[in-house]
Design a protein around this motif. Structure first.
Motif, PDB file in Angstrom:
ATOM      1  N   VAL A  48       0.832  -1.198   0.000  1.00 25.83           N
ATOM      2  CA  VAL A  48       0.000   0.000   0.000  1.00 25.83           C
ATOM      3  C   VAL A  48       0.873   1.258   0.000  1.00 25.83           C
ATOM      4  O   VAL A  48       0.625   2.204  -0.739  1.00 25.83           O
ATOM      5  CB  VAL A  48      -0.951   0.009   1.220  1.00 25.83           C
ATOM      6  N   LEU A  49       1.919   1.263   0.832  1.00 25.94           N
ATOM      7  CA  LEU A  49       2.768   2.447   0.934  1.00 25.94           C
ATOM      8  C   LEU A  49       3.656   2.652  -0.290  1.00 25.94           C
ATOM      9  O   LEU A  49       4.093   3.767  -0.561  1.00 25.94           O
ATOM     10  CB  LEU A  49       3.629   2.370   2.200  1.00 25.94           C
ATOM     11  N   ASP A  50       3.937   1.577  -1.036  1.00 20.42           N
ATOM     12  CA  ASP A  50       4.748   1.705  -2.251  1.00 20.42           C
ATOM     13  C   ASP A  50       3.912   2.016  -3.488  1.00 20.42           C
ATOM     14  O   ASP A  50       4.450   2.234  -4.567  1.00 20.42           O
ATOM     15  CB  ASP A  50       5.550   0.422  -2.490  1.00 20.42           C
ATOM     16  N   GLN A  51       2.598   2.050  -3.322  1.00 19.63           N
ATOM     17  CA  GLN A  51       1.707   2.318  -4.445  1.00 19.63           C
ATOM     18  C   GLN A  51       1.914   3.748  -4.952  1.00 19.63           C
ATOM     19  O   GLN A  51       2.085   4.677  -4.172  1.00 19.63           O
ATOM     20  CB  GLN A  51       0.261   2.131  -3.991  1.00 19.63           C
ATOM     21  N   ARG A  52       1.922   3.929  -6.242  1.00 14.77           N
ATOM     22  CA  ARG A  52       2.142   5.243  -6.840  1.00 14.77           C
ATOM     23  C   ARG A  52       0.817   6.002  -6.910  1.00 14.77           C
ATOM     24  O   ARG A  52      -0.220   5.440  -7.244  1.00 14.77           O
ATOM     25  CB  ARG A  52       2.719   5.127  -8.254  1.00 14.77           C
ATOM     26  N   VAL A  53       0.862   7.287  -6.557  1.00 16.31           N
ATOM     27  CA  VAL A  53      -0.316   8.150  -6.635  1.00 16.31           C
ATOM     28  C   VAL A  53       0.083   9.452  -7.329  1.00 16.31           C
ATOM     29  O   VAL A  53       1.245   9.839  -7.333  1.00 16.31           O
ATOM     30  CB  VAL A  53      -0.886   8.468  -5.229  1.00 16.31           C
ATOM     31  N   ARG A  54      -0.906  10.117  -7.920  1.00 13.37           N
ATOM     32  CA  ARG A  54      -0.659  11.415  -8.545  1.00 13.37           C
ATOM     33  C   ARG A  54      -1.072  12.492  -7.564  1.00 13.37           C
ATOM     34  O   ARG A  54      -2.155  12.452  -6.994  1.00 13.37           O
ATOM     35  CB  ARG A  54      -1.460  11.555  -9.835  1.00 13.37           C
ATOM     36  N   VAL A  55      -0.184  13.462  -7.373  1.00 20.49           N
ATOM     37  CA  VAL A  55      -0.406  14.528  -6.412  1.00 20.49           C
ATOM     38  C   VAL A  55      -0.327  15.857  -7.146  1.00 20.49           C
ATOM     39  O   VAL A  55       0.596  16.079  -7.936  1.00 20.49           O
ATOM     40  CB  VAL A  55       0.654  14.480  -5.285  1.00 20.49           C
ATOM     41  N   GLN A  56      -1.298  16.727  -6.887  1.00 21.11           N
ATOM     42  CA  GLN A  56      -1.287  18.059  -7.492  1.00 21.11           C
ATOM     43  C   GLN A  56      -0.375  18.955  -6.680  1.00 21.11           C
ATOM     44  O   GLN A  56      -0.452  18.994  -5.465  1.00 21.11           O
ATOM     45  CB  GLN A  56      -2.700  18.654  -7.524  1.00 21.11           C
ATOM     46  N   SER A  57       0.490  19.670  -7.343  1.00 21.46           N
ATOM     47  CA  SER A  57       1.373  20.629  -6.685  1.00 21.46           C
ATOM     48  C   SER A  57       1.364  21.907  -7.510  1.00 21.46           C
ATOM     49  O   SER A  57       0.876  21.917  -8.641  1.00 21.46           O
ATOM     50  CB  SER A  57       2.784  20.048  -6.566  1.00 21.46           C
ATOM     51  N   PRO A  58       1.896  22.987  -6.962  1.00 16.30           N
ATOM     52  CA  PRO A  58       1.884  24.243  -7.713  1.00 16.30           C
ATOM     53  C   PRO A  58       2.594  24.146  -9.068  1.00 16.30           C
ATOM     54  O   PRO A  58       2.224  24.819 -10.017  1.00 16.30           O
ATOM     55  CB  PRO A  58       2.622  25.223  -6.789  1.00 16.30           C
ATOM     56  N   GLY A  59       3.582  23.275  -9.181  1.00 21.99           N
ATOM     57  CA  GLY A  59       4.303  23.124 -10.450  1.00 21.99           C
ATOM     58  C   GLY A  59       3.650  22.144 -11.402  1.00 21.99           C
ATOM     59  O   GLY A  59       4.182  21.861 -12.463  1.00 21.99           O
ATOM     60  N   GLY A  60       2.519  21.591 -11.068  1.00 22.72           N
ATOM     61  CA  GLY A  60       1.839  20.585 -11.890  1.00 22.72           C
ATOM     62  C   GLY A  60       1.660  19.313 -11.080  1.00 22.72           C
ATOM     63  O   GLY A  60       1.998  19.247  -9.903  1.00 22.72           O
ATOM     64  N   SER A  61       1.142  18.283 -11.714  1.00 24.61           N
ATOM     65  CA  SER A  61       0.925  17.037 -10.988  1.00 24.61           C
ATOM     66  C   SER A  61       2.191  16.187 -11.050  1.00 24.61           C
ATOM     67  O   SER A  61       2.913  16.177 -12.049  1.00 24.61           O
ATOM     68  CB  SER A  61      -0.263  16.280 -11.562  1.00 24.61           C
ATOM     69  N   LYS A  62       2.442  15.486  -9.954  1.00 27.18           N
ATOM     70  CA  LYS A  62       3.621  14.632  -9.852  1.00 27.18           C
ATOM     71  C   LYS A  62       3.181  13.245  -9.438  1.00 27.18           C
ATOM     72  O   LYS A  62       2.162  13.074  -8.777  1.00 27.18           O
ATOM     73  CB  LYS A  62       4.582  15.171  -8.786  1.00 27.18           C
ATOM     74  N   SER A  63       3.968  12.250  -9.787  1.00 28.68           N
ATOM     75  CA  SER A  63       3.706  10.883  -9.372  1.00 28.68           C
ATOM     76  C   SER A  63       4.713  10.526  -8.292  1.00 28.68           C
ATOM     77  O   SER A  63       5.912  10.743  -8.454  1.00 28.68           O
ATOM     78  CB  SER A  63       3.849   9.937 -10.558  1.00 28.68           C
ATOM     79  N   MET A  64       4.217  10.022  -7.157  1.00 23.66           N
ATOM     80  CA  MET A  64       5.097   9.619  -6.052  1.00 23.66           C
ATOM     81  C   MET A  64       4.430   8.491  -5.296  1.00 23.66           C
ATOM     82  O   MET A  64       3.242   8.245  -5.458  1.00 23.66           O
ATOM     83  CB  MET A  64       5.397  10.806  -5.129  1.00 23.66           C
ATOM     84  N   ASP A  65       5.232   7.799  -4.476  1.00 25.06           N
ATOM     85  CA  ASP A  65       4.623   6.721  -3.701  1.00 25.06           C
ATOM     86  C   ASP A  65       3.842   7.295  -2.523  1.00 25.06           C
ATOM     87  O   ASP A  65       4.026   8.438  -2.126  1.00 25.06           O
ATOM     88  CB  ASP A  65       5.646   5.677  -3.254  1.00 25.06           C
ATOM     89  N   THR A  66       2.949   6.494  -2.003  1.00 22.74           N
ATOM     90  CA  THR A  66       2.046   6.932  -0.944  1.00 22.74           C
ATOM     91  C   THR A  66       2.806   7.385   0.291  1.00 22.74           C
ATOM     92  O   THR A  66       2.431   8.346   0.954  1.00 22.74           O
ATOM     93  CB  THR A  66       1.093   5.782  -0.562  1.00 22.74           C
TER      94      THR A  66
END
Length: 121
Positions: free
Chosen positions: A44-62
């Motif tokens: 679950v913690l290694d699952q990749r999620v898309r996160v919105q940030s001021p510079g655009g969306s980024k993909s990172m693990d949970t």
């Protein structure tokens, strides 16, 4: 009145609508308890999620996303989030607590000889 001596009223339904002997009032019964779901926390913690940030969306693990959220809360003044972030940093040796500049021990001060001030009379 179908039966002699039996009055239908509040809390006394007609005999023909009452539960029959041997028949449950809840035929399906209570639903069975669902079994425990085994969860792989690392997955679950290694699952990749898309996160919105001021510079655009980024993909990172949970795990990283959760830590970034805690840091953002800490910067806004949430003391509990700040404690959590500092504990995580210490746990993974990202920071080391500062050494105390105060050294413990015994301090011996020299005895001073005080003279009484002379008074002008």
């Amino acid at each position: 009145m179908s039966d002699k001596g039996y009055n239908v009223g509040y809390g006394r339904p007609p005999r023909e609508t009452q539960f029959q002997k041997g028949q449950s009032g809840n035929p399906k019964g209570r639903p069975r308890k669902k079994g425990t779901v085994e969860l792989d926390l690392d997955q679950v913690l290694d699952q990749r999620v898309r996160v919105q940030s001021p510079g655009g969306s980024k993909s990172m693990d949970t795990r990283e996303a959760a830590l970034r959220m805690q840091v953002a809360k800490a910067l806004k003044g949430n003391i509990h989030a700040a404690k959590h972030v500092l504990k995580q940093f210490e746990k993974y040796d990202a920071i080391t607590p500062p050494r105390s500049k105060i050294q413990t021990g015994v301090v011996i001060a020299p005895r001073a000889s005080f003279k009484k001030p002379e008074r002008d009379s």
